[in-house]
Structures are given as C-alpha cells and as structure tokens.
Design an enzyme around this catalytic site. Structure first.
Site, PDB file in Angstrom:
ATOM      1  N   ASP A  62       0.969  -1.168  -0.335  1.00 23.22           N
ATOM      2  CA  ASP A  62       0.006  -0.129  -0.094  1.00 23.22           C
ATOM      3  C   ASP A  62       0.782   1.376   0.041  1.00 23.22           C
ATOM      4  O   ASP A  62       0.534   2.319  -0.752  1.00 23.22           O
ATOM      5  CB  ASP A  62      -0.813  -0.037   1.349  1.00 23.22           C
ATOM      6  CG  ASP A  62      -2.110  -0.823   0.850  1.00 23.22           C
ATOM      7  OD1 ASP A  62      -2.356  -1.368  -0.135  1.00 23.22           O
ATOM      8  OD2 ASP A  62      -2.777  -1.237   2.002  1.00 23.22           O
ATOM      9  N   ARG A  67       2.486   6.462  -2.358  1.00 19.79           N
ATOM     10  CA  ARG A  67       3.588   7.251  -3.007  1.00 19.79           C
ATOM     11  C   ARG A  67       3.168   7.538  -4.405  1.00 19.79           C
ATOM     12  O   ARG A  67       3.135   8.559  -4.871  1.00 19.79           O
ATOM     13  CB  ARG A  67       4.692   6.450  -2.974  1.00 19.79           C
ATOM     14  CG  ARG A  67       6.138   7.258  -3.149  1.00 19.79           C
ATOM     15  CD  ARG A  67       7.096   6.708  -2.435  1.00 19.79           C
ATOM     16  NE  ARG A  67       7.381   5.190  -2.779  1.00 19.79           N
ATOM     17  CZ  ARG A  67       8.013   4.550  -3.902  1.00 19.79           C
ATOM     18  NH1 ARG A  67       8.790   5.533  -4.860  1.00 19.79           N
ATOM     19  NH2 ARG A  67       8.015   3.481  -4.203  1.00 19.79           N
ATOM     20  N   ASN A 129      -5.548   8.372   1.721  1.00 20.31           N
ATOM     21  CA  ASN A 129      -5.978   7.496   2.912  1.00 20.31           C
ATOM     22  C   ASN A 129      -6.435   8.407   3.989  1.00 20.31           C
ATOM     23  O   ASN A 129      -7.725   8.404   4.344  1.00 20.31           O
ATOM     24  CB  ASN A 129      -4.926   6.497   3.351  1.00 20.31           C
ATOM     25  CG  ASN A 129      -5.255   5.082   2.778  1.00 20.31           C
ATOM     26  OD1 ASN A 129      -6.050   4.845   1.815  1.00 20.31           O
ATOM     27  ND2 ASN A 129      -4.286   4.327   3.279  1.00 20.31           N
ATOM     28  N   ARG A 140       2.037  11.239  24.775  1.00 20.54           N
ATOM     29  CA  ARG A 140       2.024  12.590  25.162  1.00 20.54           C
ATOM     30  C   ARG A 140       0.936  13.144  24.623  1.00 20.54           C
ATOM     31  O   ARG A 140       0.634  13.606  23.483  1.00 20.54           O
ATOM     32  CB  ARG A 140       3.292  13.501  24.503  1.00 20.54           C
ATOM     33  CG  ARG A 140       4.681  13.173  25.087  1.00 20.54           C
ATOM     34  CD  ARG A 140       5.038  13.357  26.442  1.00 20.54           C
ATOM     35  NE  ARG A 140       4.605  14.785  26.711  1.00 20.54           N
ATOM     36  CZ  ARG A 140       5.769  15.904  26.689  1.00 20.54           C
ATOM     37  NH1 ARG A 140       7.028  15.262  26.318  1.00 20.54           N
ATOM     38  NH2 ARG A 140       5.449  17.101  26.854  1.00 20.54           N
ATOM     39  N   LYS A 157      -8.834  15.700  24.442  1.00 20.00           N
ATOM     40  CA  LYS A 157      -7.458  15.436  24.864  1.00 20.00           C
ATOM     41  C   LYS A 157      -7.256  14.081  24.080  1.00 20.00           C
ATOM     42  O   LYS A 157      -7.883  13.255  24.445  1.00 20.00           O
ATOM     43  CB  LYS A 157      -7.226  15.588  26.244  1.00 20.00           C
ATOM     44  CG  LYS A 157      -7.400  16.798  26.704  1.00 20.00           C
ATOM     45  CD  LYS A 157      -6.996  16.822  28.280  1.00 20.00           C
ATOM     46  CE  LYS A 157      -6.953  18.215  28.907  1.00 20.00           C
ATOM     47  NZ  LYS A 157      -6.806  18.085  30.433  1.00 20.00           N
ATOM     48  N   SER A 171      -7.953   1.448   7.025  1.00 19.94           N
ATOM     49  CA  SER A 171      -6.504   1.408   7.549  1.00 19.94           C
ATOM     50  C   SER A 171      -6.438   1.883   8.934  1.00 19.94           C
ATOM     51  O   SER A 171      -6.960   1.469   9.810  1.00 19.94           O
ATOM     52  CB  SER A 171      -5.937   2.336   6.678  1.00 19.94           C
ATOM     53  OG  SER A 171      -4.293   2.404   6.687  1.00 19.94           O
ATOM     54  N   ALA A 194      -6.150   7.165  21.291  1.00 19.81           N
ATOM     55  CA  ALA A 194      -6.065   7.083  22.592  1.00 19.81           C
ATOM     56  C   ALA A 194      -6.854   8.399  23.192  1.00 19.81           C
ATOM     57  O   ALA A 194      -5.781   9.191  23.996  1.00 19.81           O
ATOM     58  CB  ALA A 194      -4.619   6.897  23.031  1.00 19.81           C
TER      59      ALA A 194
END
Length: 272
Positions: A62, A67, A129, A140, A157, A171, A194
């Site tokens: 992929d 690219r 994508n 962080r 956050k 993906s 996250a």
C-alpha cells in the site's frame, strides 16, 4: 498504450515481476520506469513526479501505491508484495491472467476521493487515505479543538486525530476504532488516537464538509502526517483544515464490484 512501472525500494523480486509482465505486453506499447525499477532493469528511469501513463503498475504494498498516487498521473494497478495490501488489486499469482485482461481492455477505472489539506491556509499535498495530527512523541497527550463547517464540535485530549477517506477508513482509522466506509460513499470519518475519555466516538461527516483541527493549549507541538508519507510540524495556535480535494485517486480494477474488494481484503482476513 503507455505503461509505467513503480516498484518498492530495493526490491529485486519486484523488478523481476515487472520484467515478466513486460514480456507479456504487446511490443508496440510504450514502457517507462521509475528510478527504482530502472536500476534493476538497466534502463532509463524517471522521478515518480514525472510519470504520466495510461496505466501505472505498482509492485510493492500500500505504501508504494500511496506514494504513486501522491506524485504520478494515471490510474494505478497495484500488485501486492506486502501484507494486507488493501489498495492493491492483484496478488502475484493473479498477474498473468490479469495482464491478458488488461491487453483485451477487460477492466474498469474507479475513482476515490482525496483530501485537500491546509495548514493555516497554506495548501500542502493531497492525501488518499488519511490525514493524521499526532503528538510529537508517543504517549504525550495533547489538546485539540475540532470544528466542522465552522461550527465548534468539541475540545478533546488525545494522542491524535485521524480524518480518513472512505478508502482510508480500512487502514489507520479502523485500528483506532473508526467505522469502515464503503468506497462508494462520499464522506469522511473522524477518529481519535487514545482519547482521554472513552465516551468520545468517531464521527462521520459528508464529503462537502470542512474539518478544522486547532492545536490548543500552550507550547504544544504536533506532527501532521499524510498517508504515512509526508510530515509537517504544527504548533499551538495552528489550524489544520481538511476538505474534499478536486483531485481523485484512480485505480484500475478487474473486480465486478467494490464489495469484492471488501470481502477479499478485509472480511476474509478478519474471519480467518
């Protein structure tokens, strides 16, 4: 007919497959190569940005497809030498029969939307994508403000935000819990990496929407990543604006419908 070959970097096997394909093509078809393929085939090569062809055959995964879509001009026929290869059309053992279909014109060209991306109003490369705004270092957490069509959605956050196209929803966005959008849909999915709160859920917006991600807080630095290929540094106060591009990604396909790709590339791998 003009055929171009773009192969994965330092992949001699990819070059051998390209050579075997060339042996099957009509002798009066024009063949051009990127520098990587030319290196193995003892021929003159072009920068990918200089490639324009009726069909661009990529041999790799992929990443090679993305690219090529970012820089070359022409519909892409991807041959998978990597993992899942969702954006590729063929496995190596399917190449021979597919090339005969190509010669006979038994294929179709499909189009998928691209994303237009701007940083503080300055346009950067389109992506096929996803566009990802991510913290500059792992684990962080950062603060972001999200706007849709100029309307404030939320302050959140998280480690980052992903805005994906339908074809990109299978993906990185999918691994972050985002839904799978059929490539025929015209929309974008916003998902989170996250997130601080588990109540934050992915959001699907229409393709004519504009999504703005503002880096909130003080002295914060993040990275904007396009298709896993290009990176830009963004800082507190910067705004990343994402909308539908006037350009599209074009693919050459032998499949009868988009559902064949979903079944072959996603569902089979999940079930098995």
């Amino acid at each position: 007919m003009k055929i171009a070959f773009v192969i994965r970097k330092d992949c001699s096997r990819c070059a051998r497959i390209a050579e075997s394909i060339i042996d099957l093509l009509p002798k009066d078809w024009e063949i051009i190569y990127d520098h990587e393929a030319a290196k193995f085939l003892n021929s003159k090569g072009l920068d990918i940005s200089q490639i324009s062809a009726d069909v661009i055959i990529t041999i790799g995964g992929d990443g090679t497809v993305l690219r090529t879509l970012q820089m070359a001009k022409g519909p892409v026929l991807g041959i998978n030498m990597g993992g899942l290869g969702f954006l590729t059309e063929l496995e190596v053992d399917e190449v021979g029969s597919a090339i005969f279909k190509l010669i006979k014109g038994q294929y179709r060209i499909t189009e998928s939307m691209k994303l237009k991306v701007e940083i503080n109003g300055d346009r950067v490369e389109d992506c096929t994508n996803e566009a990802v705004v991510h913290t500059e270092r792992i684990a962080r957490i950062r603060q972001f403000k999200i706007y849709i069509d100029g309307h404030f959605l939320s302050t959140m956050k998280s480690d980052g935000i992903i805005v994906a196209t339908p074809i990109g929803s299978s993906s990185y966005s999918s691994s972050a819990g985002g839904p799978l959008l059929l490539p025929t849909l015209k929309g974008m999915v916003i998902s989170y990496l996250a997130p601080y709160s588990s109540r934050l859920k992915p959001v699907v917006v229409t393709s004519d929407s504009t999504v703005e991600i503002k880096i909130a807080g003080r002295d914060q630095e993040c990275i904007l990543i396009l298709d896993g290929q290009r990176e830009y540094t963004v800082r507190s106060g910067d705004t990343v604006r994402i909308s539908r591009s006037e350009n599209s990604a074009r693919f050459l396909s032998f499949r009868e419908s988009v559902y064949d790709r979903i079944r072959d590339k996603v569902i089979k791998h999940v079930v098995n």
